[in-house]
Motif scaffolding. Structure first.
Motif, PDB file in Angstrom:
ATOM      1  N   VAL A 163       3.010  -3.777 -11.532  1.00 50.86           N
ATOM      2  CA  VAL A 163       3.051  -4.184 -10.124  1.00 50.86           C
ATOM      3  C   VAL A 163       3.820  -5.477  -9.890  1.00 50.86           C
ATOM      4  CG1 VAL A 163       0.882  -3.027  -9.588  1.00 50.86           C
ATOM      5  CG2 VAL A 163       0.859  -5.412 -10.335  1.00 50.86           C
ATOM      6  N   ASN A 164       4.177  -6.168 -10.949  1.00 46.70           N
ATOM      7  CA  ASN A 164       4.837  -7.460 -10.767  1.00 46.70           C
ATOM      8  C   ASN A 164       6.130  -7.353  -9.977  1.00 46.70           C
ATOM      9  OD1 ASN A 164       2.889  -8.925 -12.044  1.00 46.70           O
ATOM     10  ND2 ASN A 164       3.941  -9.060 -14.019  1.00 46.70           N
ATOM     11  N   GLN A 165       6.909  -6.298 -10.206  1.00 43.89           N
ATOM     12  CA  GLN A 165       8.177  -6.164  -9.509  1.00 43.89           C
ATOM     13  C   GLN A 165       7.973  -5.991  -8.008  1.00 43.89           C
ATOM     14  OE1 GLN A 165      10.280  -2.324  -9.739  1.00 43.89           O
ATOM     15  NE2 GLN A 165       8.714  -1.681 -11.215  1.00 43.89           N
ATOM     16  N   TYR A 166       6.842  -5.426  -7.601  1.00 38.47           N
ATOM     17  CA  TYR A 166       6.556  -5.253  -6.184  1.00 38.47           C
ATOM     18  C   TYR A 166       5.925  -6.498  -5.579  1.00 38.47           C
ATOM     19  CZ  TYR A 166       7.394  -0.387  -7.436  1.00 38.47           C
ATOM     20  OH  TYR A 166       7.954   0.755  -7.918  1.00 38.47           O
ATOM     21  N   LEU A 167       5.186  -7.229  -6.387  1.00 39.01           N
ATOM     22  CA  LEU A 167       4.551  -8.443  -5.888  1.00 39.01           C
ATOM     23  C   LEU A 167       5.530  -9.608  -5.799  1.00 39.01           C
ATOM     24  CD1 LEU A 167       1.118  -8.371  -7.764  1.00 39.01           C
ATOM     25  CD2 LEU A 167       1.541  -7.877  -5.350  1.00 39.01           C
ATOM     26  N   PHE A 168       6.422  -9.710  -6.786  1.00 39.80           N
ATOM     27  CA  PHE A 168       7.302 -10.873  -6.866  1.00 39.80           C
ATOM     28  C   PHE A 168       8.788 -10.535  -6.741  1.00 39.80           C
ATOM     29  CE2 PHE A 168       3.508 -11.715  -9.482  1.00 39.80           C
ATOM     30  CZ  PHE A 168       2.980 -12.771  -8.757  1.00 39.80           C
ATOM     31  N   GLY A 169       9.128  -9.254  -6.756  1.00 37.41           N
ATOM     32  CA  GLY A 169      10.523  -8.860  -6.683  1.00 37.41           C
ATOM     33  C   GLY A 169      11.195  -8.961  -8.042  1.00 37.41           C
ATOM     34  N   PRO A 184       9.026   5.234  -4.189  1.00 39.79           N
ATOM     35  CA  PRO A 184       7.942   4.450  -3.592  1.00 39.79           C
ATOM     36  C   PRO A 184       8.403   3.629  -2.398  1.00 39.79           C
ATOM     37  CG  PRO A 184       7.878   4.279  -5.982  1.00 39.79           C
ATOM     38  CD  PRO A 184       9.151   4.985  -5.633  1.00 39.79           C
ATOM     39  N   TYR A 185       9.688   3.277  -2.356  1.00 39.40           N
ATOM     40  CA  TYR A 185      10.180   2.514  -1.220  1.00 39.40           C
ATOM     41  C   TYR A 185      10.239   3.362   0.049  1.00 39.40           C
ATOM     42  CZ  TYR A 185      11.312  -1.375  -4.256  1.00 39.40           C
ATOM     43  OH  TYR A 185      11.220  -2.437  -5.129  1.00 39.40           O
ATOM     44  N   LEU A 186      10.425   4.679  -0.107  1.00 38.62           N
ATOM     45  CA  LEU A 186      10.390   5.559   1.055  1.00 38.62           C
ATOM     46  C   LEU A 186       8.980   5.636   1.627  1.00 38.62           C
ATOM     47  CD1 LEU A 186      12.726   8.591   0.214  1.00 38.62           C
ATOM     48  CD2 LEU A 186      13.016   6.879   2.003  1.00 38.62           C
ATOM     49  N   THR A 187       7.991   5.805   0.747  1.00 37.99           N
ATOM     50  CA  THR A 187       6.611   5.843   1.236  1.00 37.99           C
ATOM     51  C   THR A 187       6.209   4.488   1.807  1.00 37.99           C
ATOM     52  OG1 THR A 187       5.818   5.341  -1.009  1.00 37.99           O
ATOM     53  CG2 THR A 187       5.895   7.658  -0.358  1.00 37.99           C
ATOM     54  N   ALA A 188       6.785   3.411   1.265  1.00 38.18           N
ATOM     55  CA  ALA A 188       6.498   2.080   1.809  1.00 38.18           C
ATOM     56  C   ALA A 188       7.021   1.947   3.232  1.00 38.18           C
ATOM     57  CB  ALA A 188       7.121   1.003   0.919  1.00 38.18           C
ATOM     58  N   ALA A 236       0.840  -1.202   0.000  1.00 38.06           N
ATOM     59  CA  ALA A 236       0.000   0.000   0.000  1.00 38.06           C
ATOM     60  C   ALA A 236       0.872   1.248   0.000  1.00 38.06           C
ATOM     61  CB  ALA A 236      -0.921  -0.003   1.216  1.00 38.06           C
ATOM     62  N   GLY A 237       1.987   1.215   0.727  1.00 40.38           N
ATOM     63  CA  GLY A 237       2.904   2.348   0.739  1.00 40.38           C
ATOM     64  C   GLY A 237       3.516   2.609  -0.620  1.00 40.38           C
ATOM     65  N   VAL A 238       3.860   1.538  -1.319  1.00 38.87           N
ATOM     66  CA  VAL A 238       4.367   1.678  -2.690  1.00 38.87           C
ATOM     67  C   VAL A 238       3.305   2.328  -3.570  1.00 38.87           C
ATOM     68  CG1 VAL A 238       5.037   0.402  -4.762  1.00 38.87           C
ATOM     69  CG2 VAL A 238       6.019  -0.222  -2.548  1.00 38.87           C
TER      70      VAL A 238
END
Length: 361
Positions: free
Chosen positions: A183-189, A127-131, A109-111
């Protein structure tokens, strides 16, 4: 000096990290921010130089100077291999293994918040900062819900998990301002998406986590194994519970870069579970879990690079394979009578370890 020996030195001169890659992190931070991220830039340069040397000695393709993203992915992975079991050991022995999943979904959600703000008002923040911010707020809410409502931890975790993922999916689906998110990079790395900026954020999180655990280890240990006695002895239990969940949030965001939201919690649990099968004390379990995590990360990244697979899934599969091996080793040790394999939640601490933090606050 031979060409092979001189090559890393020549290469490093022409591949110094451009400080502009860290500018999005520095806006409005001032002189202190410039100093901090200047130091992080220098650290990344030294890491590149070290990887260049490793390549010229080993000729491993994944260390090739052309693949700077792999150099950063290895650095991030090594840091995760320390951070995750360092915090996961406390979580597993407190039966809070699933908190990683809850915070991973809120980190997602932060991302989404960061991507949404960048698309709508051109905020220019990572986005990693907001995460990090959203995950730490969610971690506090987990504790506050448990304290205020007297609900079990799993109830508060379920509420925060569902709320976080609902917020993330809603923001992404709005498509406001032409927002288009892969979103795949955030879901699966994804190894290829570890940027200098996100690596710098990870280094900051790593330093904060290691320093905090080092300073508060005795208190966290006492609260983990006997919360009631810790409270009676004067330790602010609620405060240390909040420290634990906030550190967990930092680990989750850091590991999310290569593990993804779906698999990030595994690194908090699997290496620790493996270590408990062959360890006789809390301290030994902590050290062994870090070793197992590092082994899983390094092997997983290597296999993912050469096989062209998703790193997060490979790392978890390797970690599970190592866990199976530790179970077998533990059973053999039990049969031979050398040691009794401890249960995941029953490793005992020395009396000096468990009571060292009493009265420190």
């Amino acid at each position: 000096m031979s060409i092979d020996v001189a090559a890393p030195l020549v290469w490093s001169v022409f591949t110094i990290v451009d400080p502009s890659v860290l500018l999005p992190l520095q806006g409005g931070v001032g002189a202190v921010g410039d100093l901090v991220f200047g130091a992080l830039t220098w650290l990344l340069e030294q890491w590149y130089w070290l990887m260049d040397w490793a390549y010229y000695f080993t000729r491993l393709e994944m260390l090739n100077p052309r693949y700077r993203f792999m150099h950063r992915a290895i650095l991030v992975g090594l840091c995760i291999g320390v951070m995750a079991p360092l915090i996961g050991t406390f979580l597993v022995h407190r039966q809070l293994a699933l908190i990683g999943d809850a915070l991973a979904h809120t980190a997602f959600a932060g991302v989404a918040v960061g991507l949404f703000l960048n698309a709508v008002i051109d905020l220019g923040v990572s986005p990693y900062l907001t995460a990090v911010v959203v995950a730490m707020i969610a971690a506090l809410f987990i504790e506050i819900i448990s304290e205020v409502t007297n609900a079990y931890n799993d109830v508060s975790m379920a509420i925060v998990l569902s709320t976080g993922f609902a917020l993330g999916t809603t923001l992404i689906s709005l498509n406001a301002g032409g927002l288009a998110v892969g979103v795949n990079q955030y879901l699966f790395g994804n190894l290829a998406t570890v940027s200098p900026q996100s690596a710098a954020i990870l280094l900051v999180l790593f330093a904060v986590i290691v320093a905090t655990v080092t300073v508060t280890r005795n208190q966290l240990l006492y609260v983990t194994f006997d919360e009631t006695a810790a409270a009676v002895s004067g330790i602010p239990v609620n405060w240390y519970n909040r420290i634990t969940v906030m550190l967990t949030a930092m680990v989750v965001v850091g590991a999310m870069q290569i593990m993804g939201v779906i698999l990030v919690a595994a690194m908090l649990v699997v290496p620790v579970a493996g270590a408990t099968q062959v360890s006789r004390s809390f301290s030994e379990s902590l050290v062994v879990s870090v070793v197992l995590a590092e082994l899983a990360v390094v092997l997983g990244i290597a296999v993912a690079f050469y096989a062209g697979a998703t790193a997060g899934g490979i790392i978890v599969l390797v970690a599970v394979g190592i866990y199976v091996c530790t179970v077998a080793v533990g059973k053999v040790q039990t049969i031979r009578g050398n040691q009794t394999t401890p249960d995941v939640a029953s490793i005992e601490t020395d009396s000096t370890e468990a009571s060292a933090g009493v009265g420190d606050d």
